[in-house]
Design a protein around this motif. Structure first.
Motif, mmCIF file in Angstrom:
data_model
loop_
_atom_site.group_PDB
_atom_site.id
_atom_site.type_symbol
_atom_site.label_atom_id
_atom_site.label_comp_id
_atom_site.label_asym_id
_atom_site.label_seq_id
_atom_site.Cartn_x
_atom_site.Cartn_y
_atom_site.Cartn_z
ATOM 1 N N SER A 158 50.094 39.932 36.472
ATOM 2 C CA SER A 158 49.598 39.296 35.246
ATOM 3 C C SER A 158 50.083 37.858 35.130
ATOM 4 C CB SER A 158 50.019 40.103 34.012
ATOM 5 O OG SER A 158 51.415 40.111 33.831
ATOM 6 N N ALA A 159 51.302 37.572 35.580
ATOM 7 C CA ALA A 159 51.779 36.189 35.573
ATOM 8 C C ALA A 159 50.986 35.336 36.547
ATOM 9 C CB ALA A 159 53.265 36.138 35.924
ATOM 10 N N SER A 160 50.509 35.934 37.616
ATOM 11 C CA SER A 160 49.654 35.196 38.545
ATOM 12 C C SER A 160 48.351 34.792 37.876
ATOM 13 C CB SER A 160 49.376 36.046 39.788
ATOM 14 O OG SER A 160 50.563 36.290 40.517
ATOM 15 N N MET A 161 47.800 35.668 37.039
ATOM 16 C CA MET A 161 46.569 35.318 36.315
ATOM 17 C C MET A 161 46.832 34.299 35.220
ATOM 18 S SD MET A 161 44.411 38.893 36.185
ATOM 19 C CE MET A 161 45.603 39.808 35.215
ATOM 20 N N THR A 162 48.031 34.334 34.627
ATOM 21 C CA THR A 162 48.405 33.303 33.667
ATOM 22 C C THR A 162 48.296 31.943 34.339
ATOM 23 O OG1 THR A 162 49.839 34.725 32.357
ATOM 24 C CG2 THR A 162 50.363 32.390 32.341
ATOM 25 N N GLY A 163 47.735 30.983 33.623
ATOM 26 C CA GLY A 163 47.480 29.672 34.213
ATOM 27 C C GLY A 163 48.407 28.598 33.699
ATOM 28 N N LEU A 164 49.704 28.922 33.575
ATOM 29 C CA LEU A 164 50.702 27.982 33.071
ATOM 30 C C LEU A 164 51.767 27.757 34.149
ATOM 31 C CD1 LEU A 164 51.073 29.504 29.497
ATOM 32 C CD2 LEU A 164 49.876 27.388 30.105
ATOM 33 N N PRO A 165 52.077 26.510 34.466
ATOM 34 C CA PRO A 165 52.987 26.223 35.586
ATOM 35 C C PRO A 165 54.349 26.900 35.473
ATOM 36 C CG PRO A 165 51.860 24.211 34.900
ATOM 37 C CD PRO A 165 51.496 25.267 33.900
ATOM 38 N N ASN A 166 54.921 26.960 34.266
ATOM 39 C CA ASN A 166 56.260 27.527 34.143
ATOM 40 C C ASN A 166 56.304 29.026 34.415
ATOM 41 O OD1 ASN A 166 57.353 25.057 33.568
ATOM 42 N ND2 ASN A 166 57.432 25.355 31.362
ATOM 43 N N ASN A 167 55.151 29.672 34.436
ATOM 44 C CA ASN A 167 55.102 31.092 34.800
ATOM 45 C C ASN A 167 54.989 31.288 36.307
ATOM 46 O OD1 ASN A 167 53.866 30.952 31.873
ATOM 47 N ND2 ASN A 167 54.681 33.008 32.150
ATOM 48 N N HIS A 168 54.817 30.184 37.044
ATOM 49 C CA HIS A 168 54.664 30.252 38.497
ATOM 50 C C HIS A 168 55.834 29.618 39.235
ATOM 51 C CE1 HIS A 168 49.989 30.363 37.865
ATOM 52 N NE2 HIS A 168 50.575 31.499 37.535
ATOM 53 N N ILE A 169 56.339 28.482 38.717
ATOM 54 C CA ILE A 169 57.362 27.722 39.422
ATOM 55 C C ILE A 169 58.618 28.566 39.646
ATOM 56 C CG2 ILE A 169 58.890 25.711 39.281
ATOM 57 C CD1 ILE A 169 56.705 24.358 37.565
ATOM 58 N N SER A 170 59.079 28.592 40.877
ATOM 59 C CA SER A 170 60.287 29.307 41.332
ATOM 60 C C SER A 170 60.138 30.820 41.338
ATOM 61 C CB SER A 170 61.525 28.901 40.507
ATOM 62 O OG SER A 170 61.854 27.544 40.758
ATOM 63 N N PHE A 171 58.997 31.342 40.885
ATOM 64 C CA PHE A 171 58.730 32.778 40.988
ATOM 65 C C PHE A 171 57.875 33.108 42.222
ATOM 66 C CE2 PHE A 171 59.348 32.552 36.265
ATOM 67 C CZ PHE A 171 60.416 33.432 36.180
ATOM 68 N N ASP A 172 57.475 32.079 42.968
ATOM 69 C CA ASP A 172 56.596 32.262 44.133
ATOM 70 C C ASP A 172 55.256 32.879 43.742
ATOM 71 O OD1 ASP A 172 58.573 31.160 45.676
ATOM 72 O OD2 ASP A 172 59.210 33.043 46.597
ATOM 73 N N LEU A 173 54.716 32.401 42.649
ATOM 74 C CA LEU A 173 53.421 32.854 42.160
ATOM 75 C C LEU A 173 52.454 31.673 42.110
ATOM 76 C CD1 LEU A 173 54.616 35.132 39.201
ATOM 77 C CD2 LEU A 173 53.944 35.841 41.498
ATOM 78 N N PRO A 174 51.162 31.913 42.123
ATOM 79 C CA PRO A 174 50.483 33.214 42.030
ATOM 80 C C PRO A 174 50.385 33.931 43.368
ATOM 81 C CG PRO A 174 48.858 31.451 42.057
ATOM 82 C CD PRO A 174 50.219 30.784 42.033
ATOM 83 N N ILE A 175 50.125 35.233 43.285
ATOM 84 C CA ILE A 175 49.878 36.023 44.476
ATOM 85 C C ILE A 175 48.482 35.726 45.002
ATOM 86 C CG2 ILE A 175 51.461 37.873 43.814
ATOM 87 C CD1 ILE A 175 49.031 39.474 42.825
ATOM 88 N N ALA A 176 48.186 36.247 46.174
ATOM 89 C CA ALA A 176 46.873 36.045 46.784
ATOM 90 C C ALA A 176 45.771 36.673 45.934
ATOM 91 C CB ALA A 176 46.861 36.651 48.182
ATOM 92 N N ASN A 177 44.586 36.140 46.069
ATOM 93 C CA ASN A 177 43.362 36.644 45.436
ATOM 94 C C ASN A 177 43.256 36.340 43.943
ATOM 95 O OD1 ASN A 177 42.113 37.752 47.749
ATOM 96 N ND2 ASN A 177 43.417 39.564 47.616
ATOM 97 N N ILE A 178 44.137 35.483 43.431
ATOM 98 C CA ILE A 178 44.037 35.041 42.045
ATOM 99 C C ILE A 178 43.666 33.561 42.047
ATOM 100 C CG2 ILE A 178 45.183 34.811 39.830
ATOM 101 C CD1 ILE A 178 44.912 37.721 40.725
ATOM 102 N N LEU A 179 42.572 33.231 41.393
ATOM 103 C CA LEU A 179 42.067 31.858 41.340
ATOM 104 C C LEU A 179 42.059 31.373 39.903
ATOM 105 C CD1 LEU A 179 38.940 32.508 43.600
ATOM 106 C CD2 LEU A 179 41.177 31.686 44.363
ATOM 107 N N HIS A 180 42.082 30.057 39.716
ATOM 108 C CA HIS A 180 42.065 29.490 38.366
ATOM 109 C C HIS A 180 41.002 28.403 38.267
ATOM 110 C CE1 HIS A 180 46.101 31.291 38.532
ATOM 111 N NE2 HIS A 180 45.929 31.479 37.237
ATOM 112 N N THR A 181 40.136 28.574 37.276
ATOM 113 C CA THR A 181 39.133 27.554 36.984
ATOM 114 C C THR A 181 39.571 26.786 35.739
ATOM 115 O OG1 THR A 181 36.747 27.169 36.758
ATOM 116 C CG2 THR A 181 37.672 29.073 35.568
ATOM 117 N N ALA A 182 38.736 25.867 35.281
ATOM 118 C CA ALA A 182 39.147 24.901 34.256
ATOM 119 C C ALA A 182 39.378 25.549 32.893
ATOM 120 C CB ALA A 182 38.094 23.815 34.125
ATOM 121 N N SER A 183 40.279 24.932 32.137
ATOM 122 C CA SER A 183 40.504 25.291 30.739
ATOM 123 C C SER A 183 39.388 24.711 29.873
ATOM 124 C CB SER A 183 41.846 24.718 30.282
ATOM 125 O OG SER A 183 41.940 24.698 28.874
ATOM 126 N N PRO A 184 38.917 25.471 28.870
ATOM 127 C CA PRO A 184 37.813 24.990 28.033
ATOM 128 C C PRO A 184 38.280 24.160 26.832
ATOM 129 C CG PRO A 184 38.270 27.254 27.476
ATOM 130 C CD PRO A 184 39.234 26.886 28.570
#
Length: 456
Positions: A158-184
């Motif tokens: 779920s953190a991989s689907m979250t599109g916020l940098p602080n949920n990814h940095i130093s956690f080695d995320l996102p995992i494979a197969n999760i993509l992010h498109t633009a914020s509306p």
């Protein structure tokens, strides 16, 4: 921090690692320790009283002192304090809640699956989507498209689907197969002169290009909050969801509506999907489901999702997923009583009417020197702060102004939350117009107090 060695503040710093907190900064400043709750208010251990303008964490619909929820928990605790739903077992509160949720859904749904948090529910969504693709003989169809600034939780998936940098940095995320498109976010990201409708058309086109580049046969689902919450309370622009769903339908891609914040009245309808015209295949819900009195979450799936899962579980011999406390009988009983209260007291209607007051009062601040944008719907809103209105520029480092004003607002008796430079307002659904006025007046004082520091 200057505190007595055995004070609650000192013991908290000594023993407690806080989520979503700068651990070193906490050691210096110390925690705010909340001891009591009453209606829309909470009280700290020094006796200071605050309007809880975030309903805790976007979640306490009925307020902090509802005796009927305490009584529902007590009754169920005495009758059946725990049971599970593994291996063909069930219990009455969970059966009743599953039936209630499927019946409440704004589009046809087939089954409810229960977990303990929004993060666990969204993690489960990922596993279900992969399981379903394998069941359909489409092992390549595993990619999930989320959005930048979207929030879907903190577990690994779920953190991989979250599109916020602080949920990814130093956690080695996102995992494979999760993509992010633009914020509306039209105010922040639209091109000069681009209308909301044109912006939505462009974002839908970008999504389609991503799908085509990845290969439509590799994309399983698109996940989105009807209104983006923790990413800044971003209201979808005109035409956005209609255009996004048209693209998904063209390529047989499932839609997952993350209703964890929007669900159960927050946007002025029972579900955010109703407010913004979503027709999801999966709905994820938590938070206001039990007003967070006890942990519980659920996902609803339609037949398009359920039937392949059932077939695959039959082939394998089981659907090998679940949580010990998922659908806990006490949490389910509290959720059922909470839903009764929301309906009996017309808290959805209150979110519309008092929400209109909150939106209007907050928009009165749009002319303030430090306010760049006010946005929201129902009883959820954000006030985006800037040092330069014309250039939409922050004050020094991004988030510094939000932190400053949030602290001043707390000193004025209102607990909010700044997401960068956006201050969020998401009070309990029981709030009154008079209490809204008190909250907004406190915000104005905080903005005025910040102005001299910003202008130097």
């Amino acid at each position: 921090m200057d505190a007595q060695p055995n004070s609650p503040e000192a013991r908290d710093i000594r023993y407690h690692l806080h989520p979503y907190t700068n651990a070193r900064a906490l050691q210096q400043a110390g925690p705010l320790i909340i001891e009591k709750g009453d209606g829309i208010y909470v009280e700290d251990n020094a006796g200071n009283r605050y309007i809880e303008a975030m309903a805790g964490l976007w979640s306490v619909a009925v307020g902090f002192s509802e005796p009927r929820l305490v009584e529902a928990a007590t009754r169920q605790m005495a009758k059946l304090p725990f049971y599970h739903n593994f291996s063909s077992k069930a219990h009455s509160p969970l059966i009743d809640l599953a039936e209630r949720l499927v019946g409440m859904a704004p589009v046809p749904m087939s089954k409810a699956f229960f977990t303990n948090s929004g993060s666990e529910a969204n993690d489960t969504v990922v596993k279900m989507l992969w399981y379903r693709s394998n069941a359909l003989g489409q092992p390549q169809k595993k990619k999930i498209i989320s959005r930048k600034r979207g929030y879907h939780g903190v577990t690994v998936a779920s953190a991989s689907m979250t599109g916020l940098p602080n949920n990814h940095i130093s956690f080695d995320l996102p995992i494979a197969n999760i993509l992010h498109t633009a914020s509306p976010h039209h105010w922040r990201d639209a091109l000069p002169g681009e209308s909301e409708e044109q912006f939505s058309t462009r974002l839908a086109g970008e999504l389609e290009q991503m799908i085509l580049a990845e290969g439509p046969d590799t994309v399983a689902a698109f996940i989105g909050e009807p209104l983006m919450g923790a990413g800044g309370v971003i209201v979808p622009p005109a035409g956005y969801w209609e255009k996004i769903q048209a693209v998904l339908a063209r390529y047989d891609i499932l839609l997952v509506a993350d209703e964890v914040i929007c669900g159960f009245g927050r946007t002025g309808n029972m579900f955010g999907s109703q407010t913004f015209g979503l027709r999801p295949d999966i709905m994820v819900m938590s938070k206001q489901l039990s007003s967070s009195y006890l942990p519980i979450s659920a996902l609803l799936i339609n037949d398009k999702v359920f039937e392949p899962l059932a077939d695959e579980s039959n082939r394998i011999g089981t659907f090998g997923h679940g949580f010990t406390a998922g659908g806990h009988p006490v949490a389910a009983a509290v959720a059922l009583e909470n839903l009764k209260l929301i309906e009996e007291r017309d808290l959805v209607g209150n979110a519309r009417s008092v929400g209109a007051r909150m939106q209007a009062r907050l928009r009165e601040l749009a002319g303030h020197e430090l306010v760049g944008e006010v946005r929201g719907v129902g009883l959820i809103a954000a006030v985006e702060l800037v040092a330069d209105k014309a250039g939409k520029a922050p004050w020094g480092k991004a988030g510094a102004l939000g932190t400053l004003v949030n602290g001043l607002l707390q000193n004025n008796g209102v607990i909010s939350r700044n997401m960068g430079d956006a201050l969020a307002f998401c009070p309990p659904l029981i709030i009154t117009e008079a209490q809204v006025d008190t909250m907004v007046d406190a915000l104005r004082r905080a903005l005025d107090a910040a102005l001299p520091q910003v202008r130097g």
